[in-house]
Design a protein around this motif. Structure first.
Motif, PDB file in Angstrom:
ATOM      1  N   GLU A 154       0.831  -1.209   0.000  1.00 40.78           N
ATOM      2  CA  GLU A 154       0.000   0.000   0.000  1.00 40.78           C
ATOM      3  C   GLU A 154       0.865   1.259   0.000  1.00 40.78           C
ATOM      4  OE1 GLU A 154      -4.155   1.008   2.161  1.00 40.78           O
ATOM      5  OE2 GLU A 154      -2.460   0.744   3.514  1.00 40.78           O
ATOM      6  N   ALA A 155       1.999   1.221   0.707  1.00 38.39           N
ATOM      7  CA  ALA A 155       2.869   2.387   0.814  1.00 38.39           C
ATOM      8  C   ALA A 155       3.490   2.769  -0.526  1.00 38.39           C
ATOM      9  CB  ALA A 155       3.966   2.125   1.838  1.00 38.39           C
ATOM     10  N   THR A 156       3.620   1.817  -1.431  1.00 38.80           N
ATOM     11  CA  THR A 156       4.223   2.124  -2.732  1.00 38.80           C
ATOM     12  C   THR A 156       3.328   3.001  -3.587  1.00 38.80           C
ATOM     13  OG1 THR A 156       3.311   0.160  -3.859  1.00 38.80           O
ATOM     14  CG2 THR A 156       5.409  -0.105  -2.704  1.00 38.80           C
ATOM     15  N   LEU A 157       2.033   2.999  -3.319  1.00 36.59           N
ATOM     16  CA  LEU A 157       1.088   3.721  -4.171  1.00 36.59           C
ATOM     17  C   LEU A 157       1.296   5.227  -4.107  1.00 36.59           C
ATOM     18  CD1 LEU A 157      -2.157   1.672  -3.388  1.00 36.59           C
ATOM     19  CD2 LEU A 157      -0.574   1.374  -5.297  1.00 36.59           C
ATOM     20  N   ASP A 158       1.852   5.721  -2.998  1.00 38.33           N
ATOM     21  CA  ASP A 158       2.069   7.155  -2.849  1.00 38.33           C
ATOM     22  C   ASP A 158       3.360   7.637  -3.501  1.00 38.33           C
ATOM     23  OD1 ASP A 158      -0.257   7.364  -1.347  1.00 38.33           O
ATOM     24  OD2 ASP A 158       0.799   6.955   0.537  1.00 38.33           O
ATOM     25  N   VAL A 159       4.181   6.707  -3.959  1.00 44.09           N
ATOM     26  CA  VAL A 159       5.495   7.060  -4.491  1.00 44.09           C
ATOM     27  C   VAL A 159       5.483   7.144  -6.012  1.00 44.09           C
ATOM     28  CG1 VAL A 159       7.900   6.299  -4.671  1.00 44.09           C
ATOM     29  CG2 VAL A 159       6.664   6.056  -2.509  1.00 44.09           C
ATOM     30  N   SER A 160       5.025   6.110  -6.653  1.00 48.99           N
ATOM     31  CA  SER A 160       5.007   6.050  -8.113  1.00 48.99           C
ATOM     32  C   SER A 160       4.082   4.928  -8.533  1.00 48.99           C
ATOM     33  CB  SER A 160       6.421   5.791  -8.658  1.00 48.99           C
ATOM     34  OG  SER A 160       6.395   5.443 -10.029  1.00 48.99           O
ATOM     35  N   ARG A 161       3.412   5.110  -9.652  1.00 47.63           N
ATOM     36  CA  ARG A 161       2.554   4.023 -10.137  1.00 47.63           C
ATOM     37  C   ARG A 161       3.369   2.820 -10.583  1.00 47.63           C
ATOM     38  NH1 ARG A 161       1.609   4.098 -15.818  1.00 47.63           N
ATOM     39  NH2 ARG A 161       2.740   5.746 -16.913  1.00 47.63           N
ATOM     40  N   HIS A 162       4.690   2.989 -10.681  1.00 45.70           N
ATOM     41  CA  HIS A 162       5.570   1.892 -11.067  1.00 45.70           C
ATOM     42  C   HIS A 162       6.197   1.215  -9.858  1.00 45.70           C
ATOM     43  CE1 HIS A 162       5.273   3.378 -15.187  1.00 45.70           C
ATOM     44  NE2 HIS A 162       5.538   4.575 -14.717  1.00 45.70           N
ATOM     45  N   ALA A 163       5.952   1.747  -8.662  1.00 42.20           N
ATOM     46  CA  ALA A 163       6.628   1.230  -7.478  1.00 42.20           C
ATOM     47  C   ALA A 163       6.139  -0.159  -7.083  1.00 42.20           C
ATOM     48  CB  ALA A 163       6.463   2.193  -6.310  1.00 42.20           C
ATOM     49  N   THR A 164       4.893  -0.495  -7.375  1.00 40.56           N
ATOM     50  CA  THR A 164       4.383  -1.817  -7.017  1.00 40.56           C
ATOM     51  C   THR A 164       5.118  -2.901  -7.784  1.00 40.56           C
ATOM     52  OG1 THR A 164       2.204  -0.925  -6.479  1.00 40.56           O
ATOM     53  CG2 THR A 164       2.345  -3.276  -6.924  1.00 40.56           C
ATOM     54  N   ARG A 165       5.324  -2.667  -9.070  1.00 39.52           N
ATOM     55  CA  ARG A 165       6.084  -3.640  -9.856  1.00 39.52           C
ATOM     56  C   ARG A 165       7.508  -3.762  -9.320  1.00 39.52           C
ATOM     57  NH1 ARG A 165       6.706  -3.937 -16.444  1.00 39.52           N
ATOM     58  NH2 ARG A 165       8.345  -5.527 -16.500  1.00 39.52           N
ATOM     59  N   ALA A 166       8.122  -2.642  -8.964  1.00 39.31           N
ATOM     60  CA  ALA A 166       9.475  -2.666  -8.429  1.00 39.31           C
ATOM     61  C   ALA A 166       9.525  -3.440  -7.111  1.00 39.31           C
ATOM     62  CB  ALA A 166       9.985  -1.244  -8.231  1.00 39.31           C
ATOM     63  N   LEU A 167       8.534  -3.218  -6.249  1.00 34.25           N
ATOM     64  CA  LEU A 167       8.486  -3.932  -4.983  1.00 34.25           C
ATOM     65  C   LEU A 167       8.404  -5.436  -5.217  1.00 34.25           C
ATOM     66  CD1 LEU A 167       8.137  -3.941  -1.862  1.00 34.25           C
ATOM     67  CD2 LEU A 167       5.665  -3.759  -2.275  1.00 34.25           C
ATOM     68  N   THR A 168       7.591  -5.846  -6.176  1.00 34.92           N
ATOM     69  CA  THR A 168       7.401  -7.257  -6.463  1.00 34.92           C
ATOM     70  C   THR A 168       8.620  -7.870  -7.139  1.00 34.92           C
ATOM     71  OG1 THR A 168       5.087  -6.665  -6.834  1.00 34.92           O
ATOM     72  CG2 THR A 168       5.702  -8.885  -7.373  1.00 34.92           C
ATOM     73  N   SER A 169       9.557  -7.031  -7.559  1.00 32.31           N
ATOM     74  CA  SER A 169      10.793  -7.509  -8.189  1.00 32.31           C
ATOM     75  C   SER A 169      11.979  -7.491  -7.235  1.00 32.31           C
ATOM     76  CB  SER A 169      11.124  -6.626  -9.407  1.00 32.31           C
ATOM     77  OG  SER A 169      10.066  -6.568 -10.327  1.00 32.31           O
ATOM     78  N   THR A 170      11.791  -6.964  -6.034  1.00 31.96           N
ATOM     79  CA  THR A 170      12.891  -6.778  -5.090  1.00 31.96           C
ATOM     80  C   THR A 170      12.918  -7.916  -4.078  1.00 31.96           C
ATOM     81  OG1 THR A 170      12.748  -4.374  -5.335  1.00 31.96           O
ATOM     82  CG2 THR A 170      13.869  -5.204  -3.379  1.00 31.96           C
ATOM     83  N   LEU A 171      14.118  -8.348  -3.718  1.00 37.44           N
ATOM     84  CA  LEU A 171      14.311  -9.418  -2.751  1.00 37.44           C
ATOM     85  C   LEU A 171      15.321  -8.983  -1.699  1.00 37.44           C
ATOM     86  CD1 LEU A 171      14.571 -10.707  -5.927  1.00 37.44           C
ATOM     87  CD2 LEU A 171      14.064 -12.768  -4.637  1.00 37.44           C
ATOM     88  N   ILE A 172      15.208  -9.568  -0.499  1.00 39.12           N
ATOM     89  CA  ILE A 172      16.178  -9.284   0.556  1.00 39.12           C
ATOM     90  C   ILE A 172      16.871 -10.582   0.952  1.00 39.12           C
ATOM     91  CG2 ILE A 172      14.820  -7.331   1.387  1.00 39.12           C
ATOM     92  CD1 ILE A 172      14.024  -9.046   3.814  1.00 39.12           C
ATOM     93  N   PHE A 173      18.133 -10.465   1.352  1.00 41.61           N
ATOM     94  CA  PHE A 173      18.872 -11.636   1.805  1.00 41.61           C
ATOM     95  C   PHE A 173      18.301 -12.115   3.126  1.00 41.61           C
ATOM     96  CE2 PHE A 173      21.530 -10.164  -1.490  1.00 41.61           C
ATOM     97  CZ  PHE A 173      22.423 -11.174  -1.837  1.00 41.61           C
ATOM     98  N   ALA A 174      18.199 -13.437   3.280  1.00 40.02           N
ATOM     99  CA  ALA A 174      17.439 -14.006   4.388  1.00 40.02           C
ATOM    100  C   ALA A 174      18.286 -14.523   5.537  1.00 40.02           C
ATOM    101  CB  ALA A 174      16.560 -15.150   3.875  1.00 40.02           C
ATOM    102  N   GLN A 175      19.599 -14.693   5.352  1.00 43.59           N
ATOM    103  CA  GLN A 175      20.398 -15.274   6.417  1.00 43.59           C
ATOM    104  C   GLN A 175      21.045 -14.193   7.282  1.00 43.59           C
ATOM    105  OE1 GLN A 175      21.337 -17.223   2.933  1.00 43.59           O
ATOM    106  NE2 GLN A 175      19.229 -17.617   3.499  1.00 43.59           N
ATOM    107  N   HIS A 176      22.161 -14.504   7.928  1.00 44.13           N
ATOM    108  CA  HIS A 176      22.786 -13.569   8.860  1.00 44.13           C
ATOM    109  C   HIS A 176      23.076 -12.227   8.200  1.00 44.13           C
ATOM    110  CE1 HIS A 176      23.348 -16.284  12.194  1.00 44.13           C
ATOM    111  NE2 HIS A 176      23.842 -17.192  11.392  1.00 44.13           N
ATOM    112  N   GLU A 177      23.664 -12.258   7.010  1.00 45.30           N
ATOM    113  CA  GLU A 177      24.025 -11.017   6.339  1.00 45.30           C
ATOM    114  C   GLU A 177      22.778 -10.305   5.829  1.00 45.30           C
ATOM    115  OE1 GLU A 177      24.241 -14.360   3.316  1.00 45.30           O
ATOM    116  OE2 GLU A 177      24.837 -14.020   5.381  1.00 45.30           O
ATOM    117  N   ALA A 178      22.837  -8.989   5.842  1.00 45.03           N
ATOM    118  CA  ALA A 178      21.769  -8.219   5.227  1.00 45.03           C
ATOM    119  C   ALA A 178      22.067  -8.117   3.735  1.00 45.03           C
ATOM    120  CB  ALA A 178      21.675  -6.846   5.883  1.00 45.03           C
ATOM    121  N   GLY A 179      21.366  -7.254   3.037  1.00 42.54           N
ATOM    122  CA  GLY A 179      21.591  -7.104   1.607  1.00 42.54           C
ATOM    123  C   GLY A 179      20.283  -7.176   0.855  1.00 42.54           C
TER     124      GLY A 179
END
Length: 310
Positions: free
Chosen positions: A78-103
């Protein structure tokens, strides 16, 4: 001499990650989930108690992050809607590292090719080769394992392929290759473009003594502008500090986070580091990304032909 501050390799203790209960349903950012009928298709993992390549402590951290992401997925989207109409697609394309390290990483090809910073996989050739398999999470908690296929220390870029997908419901299985949502890559870049950035800040405030917990979400979206290139820098050399400057807010875990043009959601660079003397954020510019992908990304007749169904 500016001092490089990297993210993506900071240790997080399992007890410092707060877990929440699982939601019953999750929308997955792929068009189809395939059984592994050919070597090119990601393998399907169904076990909730064990994932390949993770010890008990690493799995516990993944599950706690996964639960938090599921609980916050709706508000994050929901927060992406206030930034850009393209932000939802970008959010759905973004991943975060899941183990000890961030990234952070971003999908740049519908076949499941993931782009991030080289130092998120390792600081040396020996380190990334020993740790080339990593588990990553989408904003809604979907877990995928990626294998780093190309690593460029000078450009500070790494290219990985999704090789496993975890599913929680046997009915999600299909018989065709999954299509992953991905961001388009810009054809050109203005060094003053308005941008937004999506990434994982990290759970610990590493600037405080002793370190304390942050109040950041696992996935944060920020806005800003590109601020030009480092004077006299080689845009293909991001090994010390990224040649591209920007002022979108980032923190320790944002390494590899996509810098996206606000007008069309196209990828302009990856956040990589910041200068602690000026607080200027730095990143890997589009020209380095383009050269890296021309060398390492397998060709496809048409990239990102359509948005995958979610």
């Amino acid at each position: 001499m500016p001092r490089k501050l990297r993210s993506g390799r900071k240790e997080l203790h399992a007890s410092k990650v707060d877990g929440l209960s699982l939601q019953d349903e999750m929308h997955e950012p792929v068009g189809f989930i395939a059984s592994a009928s050919t070597p090119a298709e990601p393998a399907i993992v169904r076990s909730l108690s064990r994932l390949p390549g993770l010890n008990e402590s690493e799995l516990r951290i993944l599950r706690k992050k996964q639960n938090r992401l599921r609980q916050s997925a709706f508000l994050t989207a929901e927060a992406t809607l206030d930034v850009s109409r393209h932000a939802t697609r970008a959010l759905t394309s973004t991943l975060i590292f899941a183990q000890h390290e961030a990234g952070t990483a971003v999908c740049i090809d519908s076949r499941g090719w993931i782009l991030t910073c080289a130092h998120c996989f390792g600081e040396t050739p020996e380190e990334w080769k020993a740790e080339r398999l990593k588990w990553l999470l989408y904003y809604n908690g979907l877990a995928v394992q990626v294998e780093c296929r190309a690593w460029d220390e000078r450009r500070d870029l790494a290219l990985a392929k999704i090789v496993r997908i975890e599913i929680f419901d046997e009915r999600c299985r299909g018989s065709v290759t999954p299509i992953f949502v991905c961001v388009p890559i810009a054809e050109s870049m203005s060094t003053s473009s308005s941008i937004f950035c999506i990434g994982q800040p990290g759970a610990d405030d590493l600037e405080s003594v002793p370190p304390r917990k942050t109040a950041y979400d696992l996935v944060e979206l920020s806005q800003g502008r590109l601020c030009g290139m480092v004077a006299g820098a080689d845009p293909q050399d991001n090994s010390d500090i990224g040649a591209l400057k920007h002022n979108a807010w980032t923190y320790w875990g944002h390494s590899g986070a996509p810098l996206l043009r606000r007008s069309d959601g196209a990828l302009l660079g990856l956040h990589s580091s910041w200068d602690d003397a000026t607080a200027m954020r730095h990143g890997v510019p589009l020209i380095a990304i383009g050269a890296f992908l021309r060398e390492h990304l397998p060709p496809e007749p048409s990239r990102c032909p359509r948005l995958a169904r979610t």
